[in-house]
Design a protein around this motif. Structure first.
Motif, PDB file in Angstrom:
ATOM      1  N   ALA A  51      12.227   2.502   8.855  1.00  0.00           N
ATOM      2  CA  ALA A  51      11.023   2.948   9.540  1.00  0.00           C
ATOM      3  C   ALA A  51      11.260   3.014  11.036  1.00  0.00           C
ATOM      4  O   ALA A  51      11.758   2.056  11.624  1.00  0.00           O
ATOM      5  N   ASP A 121       6.592  10.968   6.401  1.00  0.00           N
ATOM      6  CA  ASP A 121       7.087  10.028   5.404  1.00  0.00           C
ATOM      7  C   ASP A 121       7.983  10.786   4.430  1.00  0.00           C
ATOM      8  O   ASP A 121       7.629  11.877   3.987  1.00  0.00           O
ATOM      9  N   ILE A 133       8.094   5.258  -0.273  1.00  0.00           N
ATOM     10  CA  ILE A 133       8.618   5.713   1.018  1.00  0.00           C
ATOM     11  C   ILE A 133      10.010   5.127   1.232  1.00  0.00           C
ATOM     12  O   ILE A 133      10.204   3.913   1.136  1.00  0.00           O
ATOM     13  N   TYR A 136      10.390   6.647   7.219  1.00  0.00           N
ATOM     14  CA  TYR A 136       9.244   7.221   7.910  1.00  0.00           C
ATOM     15  C   TYR A 136       9.448   7.165   9.401  1.00  0.00           C
ATOM     16  O   TYR A 136      10.165   6.316   9.928  1.00  0.00           O
TER      17      TYR A 136
END
Length: 141
Positions: A51, A121, A133, A136
């Motif tokens: 992320a 995402d 996910i 992202y």
């Protein structure tokens, strides 16, 4: 008879519609987060998630989960998300979702802070058929 109604109402198509499954997963996650369900807050993320949020180091699964759990257990503030899905593109077992999350932080004195976070995402279908996910990217607007 109910099964036939299900088939003819398009129920079968929805059951195998990856875009709808992903939209439902995102909506379910938002509802769980907003309800403070710490035990469900990591369900949307694959164990190999990466992320990126502008200005912060890349987070792995543990870091993402720790941050979300910490937010939900913060007694000084309340956190809630609103979701605006712009687009879902599915390519086999991978999907790209362009969206905007709006985070509202409510202070104890009832002041509210809003953060509008456009992002993207990347989902991958997991071995159990669920969509999670894997990457992202987000930034504050």
């Amino acid at each position: 008879m109910a099964f036939l109604l299900f088939l003819f109402s398009g129920g079968l198509a929805l059951a195998d519609d990856p875009a709808m499954e992903i939209e439902n997963a995102l909506t379910r996650w938002m509802a769980d987060f907003n309800a403070g369900k710490t035990e469900r807050v990591c369900d949307l993320f694959a164990t190999d998630v990466r992320a990126d949020f502008r200005g912060y180091p890349t987070r792995d699964h543990k870091a993402v989960c720790d941050l979300l759990t910490k937010s939900l257990t913060d007694n000084a503030r309340g956190y809630s998300y609103a979701l605006d899905i712009k687009e879902i593109l599915v390519f086999g077992d991978v999907a790209v979702v362009r969206l905007v999350w709006t985070l509202t932080i409510k202070e104890k004195d009832d002041r509210e802070i809003k953060s509008v976070e456009p992002g993207m995402d990347i989902f991958r279908r997991q071995a159990d058929g669920s969509w999670k996910i894997i990457r992202y990217m987000a930034y504050e607007d």
